[in-house]
Design a protein around this motif. Structure first.
Motif, mmCIF file in Angstrom:
data_model
loop_
_atom_site.group_PDB
_atom_site.id
_atom_site.type_symbol
_atom_site.label_atom_id
_atom_site.label_comp_id
_atom_site.label_asym_id
_atom_site.label_seq_id
_atom_site.Cartn_x
_atom_site.Cartn_y
_atom_site.Cartn_z
ATOM 1 N N ASP A 1 42.215 -29.599 13.781
ATOM 2 C CA ASP A 1 41.707 -30.778 13.054
ATOM 3 C C ASP A 1 40.242 -30.587 12.655
ATOM 4 O OD1 ASP A 1 44.141 -32.007 13.244
ATOM 5 O OD2 ASP A 1 43.581 -33.345 14.891
ATOM 6 N N LEU A 2 39.472 -30.099 13.607
ATOM 7 C CA LEU A 2 38.056 -29.874 13.348
ATOM 8 C C LEU A 2 37.868 -28.778 12.283
ATOM 9 C CD1 LEU A 2 35.544 -31.152 14.446
ATOM 10 C CD2 LEU A 2 35.498 -29.476 16.270
ATOM 11 N N LEU A 3 38.685 -27.733 12.379
ATOM 12 C CA LEU A 3 38.597 -26.659 11.386
ATOM 13 C C LEU A 3 38.979 -27.188 10.002
ATOM 14 C CD1 LEU A 3 40.101 -23.470 13.118
ATOM 15 C CD2 LEU A 3 37.708 -24.077 12.814
ATOM 16 N N PHE A 4 40.022 -28.002 9.970
ATOM 17 C CA PHE A 4 40.472 -28.544 8.687
ATOM 18 C C PHE A 4 39.385 -29.439 8.071
ATOM 19 C CE2 PHE A 4 42.773 -31.869 6.240
ATOM 20 C CZ PHE A 4 43.247 -31.057 5.219
ATOM 21 N N THR A 5 38.784 -30.288 8.904
ATOM 22 C CA THR A 5 37.705 -31.159 8.423
ATOM 23 C C THR A 5 36.559 -30.315 7.854
ATOM 24 O OG1 THR A 5 38.261 -32.741 10.163
ATOM 25 C CG2 THR A 5 36.115 -32.999 9.098
ATOM 26 N N THR A 6 36.175 -29.283 8.615
ATOM 27 C CA THR A 6 35.089 -28.406 8.170
ATOM 28 C C THR A 6 35.470 -27.696 6.868
ATOM 29 O OG1 THR A 6 34.515 -28.076 10.490
ATOM 30 C CG2 THR A 6 33.553 -26.544 8.912
ATOM 31 N N ALA A 7 36.708 -27.213 6.815
ATOM 32 C CA ALA A 7 37.166 -26.489 5.625
ATOM 33 C C ALA A 7 37.181 -27.403 4.397
ATOM 34 C CB ALA A 7 38.556 -25.901 5.868
ATOM 35 N N MET A 8 37.566 -28.667 4.589
ATOM 36 C CA MET A 8 37.587 -29.603 3.459
ATOM 37 C C MET A 8 36.180 -29.783 2.883
ATOM 38 S SD MET A 8 40.487 -30.839 2.411
ATOM 39 C CE MET A 8 40.245 -32.484 1.712
ATOM 40 N N HIS A 9 35.179 -29.870 3.754
ATOM 41 C CA HIS A 9 33.815 -30.061 3.250
ATOM 42 C C HIS A 9 33.191 -28.762 2.760
ATOM 43 C CE1 HIS A 9 33.588 -34.286 4.136
ATOM 44 N NE2 HIS A 9 34.020 -34.082 5.363
ATOM 45 N N LEU A 10 33.651 -27.633 3.289
ATOM 46 C CA LEU A 10 33.143 -26.352 2.792
ATOM 47 C C LEU A 10 33.689 -26.077 1.392
ATOM 48 C CD1 LEU A 10 33.346 -23.780 5.763
ATOM 49 C CD2 LEU A 10 31.285 -24.574 4.607
ATOM 50 N N THR A 11 35.003 -26.220 1.239
ATOM 51 C CA THR A 11 35.631 -25.835 -0.034
ATOM 52 C C THR A 11 35.705 -27.002 -1.019
ATOM 53 O OG1 THR A 11 37.858 -26.416 0.721
ATOM 54 C CG2 THR A 11 37.103 -24.180 1.182
ATOM 55 N N ARG A 12 35.691 -28.225 -0.511
ATOM 56 C CA ARG A 12 35.800 -29.453 -1.304
ATOM 57 C C ARG A 12 37.083 -29.469 -2.132
ATOM 58 N NH1 ARG A 12 29.629 -28.892 -3.162
ATOM 59 N NH2 ARG A 12 30.508 -26.930 -3.806
ATOM 60 N N ASN A 13 38.129 -28.918 -1.557
ATOM 61 C CA ASN A 13 39.361 -28.755 -2.309
ATOM 62 C C ASN A 13 40.494 -28.567 -1.312
ATOM 63 O OD1 ASN A 13 41.509 -26.949 -3.278
ATOM 64 N ND2 ASN A 13 40.319 -26.802 -5.169
ATOM 65 N N ARG A 14 41.531 -29.381 -1.402
ATOM 66 C CA ARG A 14 42.585 -29.384 -0.398
ATOM 67 C C ARG A 14 43.316 -28.031 -0.295
ATOM 68 N NH1 ARG A 14 47.074 -32.093 1.874
ATOM 69 N NH2 ARG A 14 47.931 -30.344 3.011
ATOM 70 N N ASP A 15 43.657 -27.438 -1.444
ATOM 71 C CA ASP A 15 44.396 -26.167 -1.407
ATOM 72 C C ASP A 15 43.563 -25.055 -0.774
ATOM 73 O OD1 ASP A 15 46.589 -27.286 -2.535
ATOM 74 O OD2 ASP A 15 46.155 -26.599 -4.583
ATOM 75 N N ASP A 16 42.284 -25.004 -1.178
ATOM 76 C CA ASP A 16 41.409 -23.977 -0.609
ATOM 77 C C ASP A 16 41.194 -24.205 0.881
ATOM 78 O OD1 ASP A 16 41.202 -22.709 -2.988
ATOM 79 O OD2 ASP A 16 39.231 -23.501 -3.523
ATOM 80 N N ALA A 17 41.092 -25.487 1.278
ATOM 81 C CA ALA A 17 40.910 -25.790 2.703
ATOM 82 C C ALA A 17 42.123 -25.316 3.503
ATOM 83 C CB ALA A 17 40.687 -27.281 2.906
ATOM 84 N N ASP A 18 43.318 -25.541 2.970
ATOM 85 C CA ASP A 18 44.543 -25.048 3.610
ATOM 86 C C ASP A 18 44.500 -23.527 3.778
ATOM 87 O OD1 ASP A 18 45.632 -27.583 3.675
ATOM 88 O OD2 ASP A 18 47.568 -26.938 2.861
ATOM 89 N N ASP A 19 44.189 -22.852 2.683
ATOM 90 C CA ASP A 19 44.152 -21.388 2.730
ATOM 91 C C ASP A 19 43.117 -20.897 3.732
ATOM 92 O OD1 ASP A 19 46.051 -21.384 0.802
ATOM 93 O OD2 ASP A 19 44.729 -20.767 -0.853
ATOM 94 N N LEU A 20 41.950 -21.547 3.710
ATOM 95 C CA LEU A 20 40.867 -21.117 4.606
ATOM 96 C C LEU A 20 41.270 -21.309 6.074
ATOM 97 C CD1 LEU A 20 37.998 -20.041 4.955
ATOM 98 C CD2 LEU A 20 37.131 -22.365 4.604
#
Ligand code: ZN
Lengths: 271, 191
Positions: free
Chosen positions: B23-42
């Motif tokens: 969950d924490l990684l996903f939250t961080t990834a969403m703010h890093l990439t600002r994009n749901r698909d990229d956050a998933d991939d990351l």
């Protein structure tokens, strides 16, 4: 300390509890006589609390969780090539003599069947040149950095600086970790060295981050490692995202590869 | 294919120590990439890399910081370059100029917290965060969202501690500035 200094240089670290003892003392003495800065401190605390509260921890979507679990399943099934998988289940001290011999035979076959048995040297390549020079120096003299002479300390330092521990098990070759160094090169580049030694042989592992790296020309790829014959040495280069590992040694790739794969650090097909 | 005993133990340990941080990684990834698909991939890339190297993770150390380091490295090596780093966020200089201009006026007028409470525009905080230039956004994410110490954040970002400290201080000024302006803009549009 005046208002401006406090606000610009200390306030933010103050509310995070990250001031040094000396700074803390200087801050206290200013705050005790300055109501404005005490107010700013309270505001900044409230602001930090507001940010925490208003940036929620999201729930990872269930399909993402499923995709990750599926990827782990695939990884479990395919992580290690079958011939190596068989050896890796054996305890190190029991299985190695046979395993090394068999694995060496496999790589000899791979080398023989490759169209170019010997990779052409790449004279003057700066990356290989630097790696070779580092090795020749380390072979002559290597002083581990302070706090970097045990495997655990070095693994922690490497993880923190490069994302992975990058510790290898070369005990099957009679080599053990002699120590590590993490230094900044003159251009500011952070480089980690770990030296494995024993039985008159050695391997120097060099880790560095190169954002726009391309492999030096020439060489040939074996199990995710690109090997170069360079100034009488063998240099194996492996890419992990933005981090590159150079393995520099006088041993042949056939000698070194089984131990590298056994260490578990190689991702088959990463090249 | 059957797994060896060592493999299934590794899998279990990974599932208890690393996966709970998703969950924490996903939250961080969403703010890093600002994009749901990229956050998933990351997130997928991060977890897979972590799993491949999990035998080298030392149990008892901070798994969350280890995972964030892997995530940040993965982000830096692919996503940030692919996206064209500052496409969406304002440039650092733009922020600095605006903040300087602001602080020459009466600074106490701009209390974003008060403004937010009065206007109830809470969702602006995330928007403000996502408008920050990458290095400032990341510092704030690691320290205020992920609760890393300055030392851990410095190691994750591969920068000196002093750099984390100054980026964080500037990130908070930028947040104040961005929030104040969003709230004011909404208000004048509404009135
Ligand atoms: Zn003051």
């Amino acid at each position: 300390m005046d208002h401006r200094q406090y606000i610009e240089q200390y306030l933010s670290a103050d509310i995070d509890g990250e001031l040094s003892p000396a700074e803390s003392q200087a801050v206290s003495s200013h705050l005790s006589s300055c109501a404005d800065c005490r107010q700013r401190q309270a505001d900044e605390r409230a602001f930090k609390a507001l940010l925490r509260q208003q940036i929620p921890i999201l729930s990872a979507p269930p399909e993402l969780r499923r995709k990750i679990v599926a990827a782990l399943d695939r990884e479990d099934a395919a992580r290690v090539p079958p011939q190596v998988r068989r050896f890796s289940r054996l305890p190190l001290w029991l299985g190695w003599a046979g395993a090394a011999a068999a694995a060496a035979a496999i790589f000899v076959v791979v080398l023989m069947s490759s169209p170019r048995r010997h990779s052409p040297p790449s004279p003057g390549n700066p990356a290989l040149e630097a790696a070779a020079n580092d090795y020749l120096k380390a072979e002559h003299e290597f002083v581990p950095g302070s706090g970097l002479n045990t495997q655990t300390d070095l693994a922690n330092a490497l993880t923190m600086n490069f994302g992975y521990p990058f510790i290898w098990d070369f005990s099957s070759l009679g080599l053990n970790l002699a120590g590590g160094q993490i230094v900044h090169r003159p251009d500011g580049q952070l480089v980690a060295y770990s030296l494995y030694k024993g039985k008159g042989q050695s391997i120097l592992c060099i880790n560095l981050r190169q954002m726009d790296f391309s492999f030096p020309p020439g060489g040939h790829a074996l199990h995710g490692v690109r090997f170069y014959r360079y100034r009488g040495l063998w240099i194996g280069v492996v890419n992990y995202g933005s981090v590159f590992c150079y393995f520099v040694t006088r041993m042949s790739p056939q000698q070194m590869l089984p131990a590298l794969i056994h260490s578990g650090g190689l991702n088959p097909g990463s090249l | 294919m059957a797994m060896g005993a060592g493999d299934s133990q590794k899998r279990k340990q990974f599932e208890t120590e690393a996966l709970p941080h998703l969950d924490l990684l996903f939250t961080t990834a969403m703010h890093l990439t600002r994009n749901r698909d990229d956050a998933d991939d990351l997130c997928q890339e991060t977890m897979l890399r972590a799993y491949r190297f999990f035998h080298q993770y030392s149990p008892g150390t901070d798994c969350r910081a280890w995972l964030l380091t892997i995530m940040y490295n993965a982000f830096r090596s692919s996503y940030s370059r692919r996206q064209g780093r500052e496409q969406l966020s304002a440039s650092t200089q733009e922020f600095e100029r605006a903040i300087d201009a602001e602080s020459n006026q009466n600074a106490s007028q701009a209390d974003p917290q008060q403004l937010l409470i009065r206007s109830g525009l809470d969702e602006d905080v995330e928007k403000a965060l996502d408008s920050l230039p990458e290095e400032f956004r990341t510092a704030l994410l690691l320290v205020d969202v992920n609760d890393l110490s300055y030392a851990q954040a410095a190691q994750t970002l591969d920068v000196p501690i002093g750099t984390v400290r100054s980026r964080l201080s500037r990130a908070r000024s930028m947040m104040r500035y961005a929030l104040t302006h969003m709230v004011r803009a909404r208000r004048s549009a509404g009135s």
